[in-house]
Design a protein around this motif. Structure first.
Motif, PDB file in Angstrom:
ATOM      1  N   PRO A 172       0.919  -1.088   0.049  1.00  0.00           N
ATOM      2  CA  PRO A 172       0.095  -0.074   0.003  1.00  0.00           C
ATOM      3  C   PRO A 172       0.817   1.295  -0.021  1.00  0.00           C
ATOM      4  CG  PRO A 172      -1.107  -1.466   1.418  1.00  0.00           C
ATOM      5  CD  PRO A 172       0.287  -2.188   1.002  1.00  0.00           C
ATOM      6  N   ASP A 173       1.909   1.169   0.627  1.00  0.00           N
ATOM      7  CA  ASP A 173       2.801   2.655   0.737  1.00  0.00           C
ATOM      8  C   ASP A 173       3.479   2.618  -0.727  1.00  0.00           C
ATOM      9  OD1 ASP A 173       4.652   0.325   0.854  1.00  0.00           O
ATOM     10  OD2 ASP A 173       5.329   1.279   2.739  1.00  0.00           O
ATOM     11  N   ASN A 174       3.606   1.459  -1.613  1.00  0.00           N
ATOM     12  CA  ASN A 174       4.331   1.594  -2.854  1.00  0.00           C
ATOM     13  C   ASN A 174       5.929   1.611  -2.729  1.00  0.00           C
ATOM     14  OD1 ASN A 174       2.078   1.400  -4.652  1.00  0.00           O
ATOM     15  ND2 ASN A 174       1.544   3.663  -4.158  1.00  0.00           N
ATOM     16  N   ALA A 175       6.259   1.468  -1.491  1.00  0.00           N
ATOM     17  CA  ALA A 175       7.696   1.691  -1.528  1.00  0.00           C
ATOM     18  C   ALA A 175       8.097   0.278  -1.335  1.00  0.00           C
ATOM     19  CB  ALA A 175       8.006   2.448   0.057  1.00  0.00           C
ATOM     20  N   HIS A 176       7.455  -0.745  -0.856  1.00  0.00           N
ATOM     21  CA  HIS A 176       7.877  -1.960  -0.843  1.00  0.00           C
ATOM     22  C   HIS A 176       7.125  -3.005  -1.439  1.00  0.00           C
ATOM     23  CE1 HIS A 176       8.990  -0.103   3.265  1.00  0.00           C
ATOM     24  NE2 HIS A 176      10.006  -0.522   2.731  1.00  0.00           N
ATOM     25  N   LEU A 177       7.528  -4.412  -1.450  1.00  0.00           N
ATOM     26  CA  LEU A 177       6.614  -5.274  -2.353  1.00  0.00           C
ATOM     27  C   LEU A 177       6.036  -6.364  -1.153  1.00  0.00           C
ATOM     28  CD1 LEU A 177       9.250  -6.300  -5.223  1.00  0.00           C
ATOM     29  CD2 LEU A 177       7.210  -4.871  -5.292  1.00  0.00           C
TER      30      LEU A 177
ATOM     31  N   ARG B 247      14.996  -9.396  11.883  1.00  0.00           N
ATOM     32  CA  ARG B 247      15.764  -8.591  12.701  1.00  0.00           C
ATOM     33  C   ARG B 247      16.597  -7.730  11.812  1.00  0.00           C
ATOM     34  NH1 ARG B 247      17.393 -12.338  15.824  1.00  0.00           N
ATOM     35  NH2 ARG B 247      19.377 -12.648  14.700  1.00  0.00           N
ATOM     36  N   GLU B 248      17.326  -8.110  10.850  1.00  0.00           N
ATOM     37  CA  GLU B 248      17.911  -7.179   9.653  1.00  0.00           C
ATOM     38  C   GLU B 248      17.314  -6.056   8.879  1.00  0.00           C
ATOM     39  OE1 GLU B 248      21.446  -7.324   9.826  1.00  0.00           O
ATOM     40  OE2 GLU B 248      21.251  -8.547  11.476  1.00  0.00           O
ATOM     41  N   GLY B 249      15.727  -6.166   9.034  1.00  0.00           N
ATOM     42  CA  GLY B 249      15.127  -5.286   8.247  1.00  0.00           C
ATOM     43  C   GLY B 249      15.006  -5.686   6.947  1.00  0.00           C
TER      44      GLY B 249
ATOM     45  N   SER C  89      13.483  -4.673   1.999  1.00  0.00           N
ATOM     46  CA  SER C  89      14.824  -4.495   1.278  1.00  0.00           C
ATOM     47  C   SER C  89      14.978  -5.525   0.307  1.00  0.00           C
ATOM     48  CB  SER C  89      15.896  -4.313   2.643  1.00  0.00           C
ATOM     49  OG  SER C  89      16.959  -3.801   1.772  1.00  0.00           O
ATOM     50  N   LYS C  90      14.298  -5.700  -0.839  1.00  0.00           N
ATOM     51  CA  LYS C  90      14.678  -6.497  -1.851  1.00  0.00           C
ATOM     52  C   LYS C  90      15.999  -6.334  -2.252  1.00  0.00           C
ATOM     53  CE  LYS C  90      13.102  -8.000  -6.456  1.00  0.00           C
ATOM     54  NZ  LYS C  90      12.228  -8.001  -7.532  1.00  0.00           N
TER      55      LYS C  90
END
Length: 238
Positions: A177-182, A213-215, A228-229
């Motif tokens: 929804p934020d278009n920043a991630h998948l 944990r690593e984001g 973080s693709k």
């Protein structure tokens, strides 16, 4: 009306509300009518076995609702999932076409409705309907692609970390929804993921915890967010 296992029972292929979305069910109405005539519908509980590895092929199962795990086992009891068949797919297809033993075991993952078609009737159906035969060729191509993905997991990835990263990156994803991630749907348990990538459930759970944990990812129920693709892809570089 009460239905078996809480399923919304589909009475006929011709009236199935989902047929347009399914690779084998989306055929012309005369072909669907012919398919319906040779099919026998049944419902199955979770953990039911449709067929087992090494069994002579009886025919194919067209999945109406629910999912089926297709796996193979070694003599010492270790199991590897070849793929998960979704609603609208056919299981037992390769063995039915070749006449050779089922090469995998088909286990129901959730309450399932499926149409069973005996081998002789199915082969005659394909001889009479070129449209369906062409669709079967497309399905076989998809099975081939799935087999290549399995080779990637087990053969080309050097570590379990790489295998899990590759598995996550191969999930069908859409913009969050934020278009920043998948965002992807994670419908398998950690044990089932482990059986796909050749790892224990404990190892998969540990790596998911590490990735979070690593984001690299977030997990909300069955929804997985790739936060973080690029960093996940970096894990594949060794």
């Amino acid at each position: 009306m009460k239905t078996p296992y809480g399923l919304q029972v589909i009475e006929s292929c011709l009236t199935c509300p989902l047929m347009r979305d399914r690779i084998f069910c989306d055929l012309s109405r005369p072909v669907i009518a012919g398919l319906d005539a040779i099919s026998s519908a049944a419902t199955y509980p979770k953990d039911a076995i449709l067929f087992v590895e090494g069994q002579a092929p009886r025919g194919v199962f067209v999945l109406c609702t629910g999912r089926v795990k297709l796996s193979t086992s070694s003599a010492d009891g270790k199991s590897i999932i070849a793929r998960i068949a979704e609603s609208g797919e056919i299981v037992g297809l390769v063995s039915t076409l070749t006449g050779k033993e089922y090469e995998l075991t088909a286990e129901v993952l959730e309450p399932l409705q499926a149409n069973f078609i005996p081998r002789d009737a199915f082969m005659q159906f394909l001889r009479e309907h070129g449209e369906a035969a062409l669709r079967v060729a497309e399905i076989l191509s998809n099975i081939y692609r799935s087999a290549l993905m399995e080779v990637r997991y087990l053969g080309l990835s050097g570590s379990t970390t790489e295998k899990l990263a590759r598995f996550i990156l191969d999930l069908p994803a859409t913009p969050a929804p934020d278009n920043a991630h998948l965002r992807a749907t994670l419908s398998l348990t950690h044990r089932e993921i482990g059986e796909i990538i050749g790892a224990s459930r404990e190892t998969v759970t540990r790596l998911f915890t590490h990735f979070k944990r690593e984001g690299l990812i977030e997990v909300h129920g069955s929804t997985l967010i790739l936060t973080s693709k690029p960093r996940l892809e970096k894990l594949l570089e060794g």
